[in-house]
Design a protein around this motif. Structure first.
Motif, short mmCIF file in Angstrom:
data_model
loop_
_atom_site.label_atom_id
_atom_site.label_comp_id
_atom_site.label_asym_id
_atom_site.label_seq_id
_atom_site.Cartn_x
_atom_site.Cartn_y
_atom_site.Cartn_z
N LYS A 189 -3.28 0.92 -1.21
CA LYS A 189 -3.48 0.45 0.16
C LYS A 189 -2.63 -0.79 0.41
O LYS A 189 -2.15 -1.45 -0.52
CB LYS A 189 -4.95 0.16 0.42
CG LYS A 189 -5.59 -0.83 -0.53
CD LYS A 189 -7.09 -0.94 -0.30
CE LYS A 189 -7.73 -1.89 -1.31
NZ LYS A 189 -9.20 -2.00 -1.11
N GLN A 190 -2.49 -1.10 1.67
CA GLN A 190 -1.61 -2.19 2.09
C GLN A 190 -2.35 -3.16 3.00
O GLN A 190 -3.13 -2.74 3.87
CB GLN A 190 -0.40 -1.60 2.82
CG GLN A 190 0.66 -2.61 3.23
CD GLN A 190 1.81 -1.95 3.96
OE1 GLN A 190 1.62 -0.99 4.69
NE2 GLN A 190 3.02 -2.44 3.75
N SER A 191 -2.13 -4.46 2.79
CA SER A 191 -2.62 -5.49 3.70
C SER A 191 -1.43 -6.34 4.13
O SER A 191 -0.29 -6.06 3.76
CB SER A 191 -3.68 -6.35 3.00
OG SER A 191 -3.13 -7.05 1.92
N LYS A 192 -1.70 -7.40 4.88
CA LYS A 192 -0.59 -8.24 5.36
C LYS A 192 0.15 -8.92 4.21
O LYS A 192 1.37 -9.08 4.24
CB LYS A 192 -1.13 -9.30 6.33
CG LYS A 192 -1.59 -8.71 7.65
CD LYS A 192 -2.04 -9.82 8.60
CE LYS A 192 -2.48 -9.23 9.94
NZ LYS A 192 -2.92 -10.30 10.88
N LYS A 193 -0.59 -9.34 3.19
CA LYS A 193 0.01 -10.10 2.10
C LYS A 193 0.33 -9.27 0.87
O LYS A 193 1.28 -9.55 0.14
CB LYS A 193 -0.90 -11.26 1.70
CG LYS A 193 -1.03 -12.35 2.76
CD LYS A 193 -1.86 -13.51 2.23
CE LYS A 193 -1.95 -14.64 3.25
NZ LYS A 193 -2.75 -15.77 2.74
N TYR A 194 -0.51 -8.25 0.59
CA TYR A 194 -0.39 -7.55 -0.69
C TYR A 194 -0.36 -6.04 -0.52
O TYR A 194 -0.90 -5.48 0.45
CB TYR A 194 -1.57 -7.90 -1.61
CG TYR A 194 -1.64 -9.35 -2.00
CD1 TYR A 194 -0.77 -9.89 -2.94
CD2 TYR A 194 -2.59 -10.19 -1.41
CE1 TYR A 194 -0.84 -11.22 -3.30
CE2 TYR A 194 -2.66 -11.53 -1.76
CZ TYR A 194 -1.79 -12.04 -2.71
OH TYR A 194 -1.86 -13.36 -3.06
N THR A 223 -1.89 -3.10 -2.84
CA THR A 223 -2.88 -3.02 -3.91
C THR A 223 -2.92 -1.61 -4.49
O THR A 223 -3.00 -0.64 -3.74
CB THR A 223 -4.28 -3.39 -3.39
OG1 THR A 223 -4.23 -4.70 -2.81
CG2 THR A 223 -5.31 -3.37 -4.51
N LYS A 277 -1.95 -6.16 -7.72
CA LYS A 277 -1.59 -6.70 -6.41
C LYS A 277 -0.17 -7.23 -6.50
O LYS A 277 0.13 -8.09 -7.33
CB LYS A 277 -2.54 -7.83 -6.00
CG LYS A 277 -3.91 -7.36 -5.53
CD LYS A 277 -4.76 -8.54 -5.05
CE LYS A 277 -6.11 -8.08 -4.55
NZ LYS A 277 -6.01 -7.36 -3.28
N ASN A 321 3.70 -8.18 -0.62
CA ASN A 321 4.05 -7.17 0.39
C ASN A 321 5.28 -7.65 1.16
O ASN A 321 5.20 -8.57 1.96
CB ASN A 321 2.87 -6.96 1.34
CG ASN A 321 3.13 -5.83 2.33
OD1 ASN A 321 4.06 -5.05 2.15
ND2 ASN A 321 2.33 -5.76 3.36
#
Length: 410
Positions: free
Chosen positions: A336-341, A343, A405, A408
């Motif tokens: 999965k993807q977030s703004k910073k990382y 994962t 992690k 990104n």
């Protein structure tokens, strides 16, 4: 002269528990930051306790003044709660033993807390912070001397306190510098031990690479001339070739441990992980393992796809080994993807990892396997760190979770 001797004795009483703390750090091999911080706090509380209990052997007011040193050090090291607690102890001790007016002493340590907040906000130097506090005390003493019956009974007590203030300031600076020096020496000692350990690791890796790489190369050559009889053999041979290539790559990496070559490119990491899992289905079926995917589509980033695959393969292999004695075997892969990382999680329902062992994961040559070296996990940690990331391991006794992690880069 007697004031100086008693001040020196106060310094020795404060430094003794801290000396024990630094000896503990020198021999402690766990490198547990939380444990080290706890021991440091206990050392300062012990110093304060010894000052209170042994103050009868000093001039009482010098002992009273010396209690400020642990409070100031707590504030300087950022331990606000501990400093406030010791300030409360100081207030109780002062009012019960020296009949100090409660409003005055509470005001004094309220001002100290304000000085700490000002230091925190404006990055005031430690020595200036100490100087401000003792200047504040001097001003308070001057005001109290000029108020009849407020605190002092005679001129001798006044002279004693005025003389002890600069001594306590000097002692505070001395103890702070000794603590800083002690931390630097411990850091140097740990770095030196780590350097020696890495030197021994490199020597061992050279021997491992030399002994294992040649037979793997021979196997690869024989595989290249074999002609499979059916498609099933072809499938297994492809897997075998891939694993031999991976083994050779890993051995080459081990021979250059800490000098890994990472080639980052703009890749679709979702596609990369899916391709890896597609090629692993045969192995999962053979081991009777259910593979569950939760892969977000089209996640792009700058990374070395082969290195990322290498890390995920190593973690999947560890999960397969942990599932050896389980009945309902399951491995779940999450991307999965977030703004910073970005994962990546590898979750299994295997035997799990003990709390003692989970702290040591990632150390070269630490392993719980009968025939393992622990180098694969250490290498994976190094690869992810070169991607500006980290690997964390969790276990609750009903399986394990390895979480990767990486930064990104969109």
């Amino acid at each position: 002269m007697i004031y100086v001797e008693n001040m020196i004795l106060s310094v020795i009483i404060i430094l003794f528990p801290l000396l024990v703390f630094f000896v503990f750090l020198g021999y402690n091999q766990n490198n547990d930051k939380a444990q080290d911080e706890l021991m440091f706090k206990l050392s300062l509380f012990t110093s304060a306790y010894m000052i209170i209990m042994k103050g009868e052997f000093l001039f009482p007011r010098i002992a009273f003044m010396s209690l400020n040193i642990p409070i100031l050090i707590f504030y300087i090291k950022g331990y606000k709660k501990e400093a406030l607690f010791l300030s409360l102890v100081y207030i109780v001790y002062g009012t019960s033993n020296f009949q100090t007016a409660i409003p005055i002493i509470i005001t004094e340590y309220s001002c100290l807390y304000c000085l700490y907040k000002y230091k925190e906000k404006n990055n005031v130097s430690d020595i200036i912070f100490m100087l401000e506090f003792y200047t504040l005390k001097s001003i308070i003493y001057i005001c109290r001397v000029n108020v009849d019956g407020c605190f002092f009974d005679d001129k001798a007590q006044t002279d004693q306190l005025y003389f002890s203030l600069p001594m306590v300031l000097a002692a505070s600076i001395l103890i702070l510098n000794l603590i800083t020096l002690g931390h630097k020496m411990i850091t140097f000692h740990n770095d030196y031990q780590k350097m020696l350990k890495e030197k021994n690791i490199r020597l061992s890796l050279f021997k491992i690479t030399h002994e294992v790489k040649n037979p793997l190369t021979v196997c690869k050559c024989y595989l290249s001339i074999l002609k499979p009889e059916d498609e099933k053999n072809q499938k297994y041979m492809n897997v075998l070739k891939r694993e031999i290539n991976n083994a050779i790559t890993i051995l080459e990496d081990f021979s250059n441990f800490k000098n890994l070559n990472i080639e980052k490119k703009y890749i679709n990491i979702s596609k990369c992980i899916n391709e890896l899992l597609d090629s692993s289905i045969t192995i999962m079926v053979d081991y009777n393992i259910s593979l569950i995917r939760n892969i977000e589509s089209d996640i792009y980033t700058y990374a070395d796809s082969e290195r990322i695959k290498q890390v995920v393969i190593n973690l999947i292999k560890n999960s397969i080994e942990a599932l050896e004695k389980e009945k309902n075997k399951q491995i779940k892969i999450i991307l999965k993807q977030s703004k910073k990382y970005i994962t990546i999680q590898i979750i299994d329902n295997g035997c799990g990892i003990s709390s003692q062992n989970i702290k040591k994961i990632g150390e070269p040559f630490f392993t719980t396997k009968e025939k393992g070296t622990g180098l694969g996990v250490a290498l994976s940690k190094e690869i992810i760190e070169l991607h500006n990331g980290r690997i964390n391991y969790e276990s609750n006794g009903n399986g394990s979770i390895a979480t990767i992690k990486i930064a990104n880069h969109i």
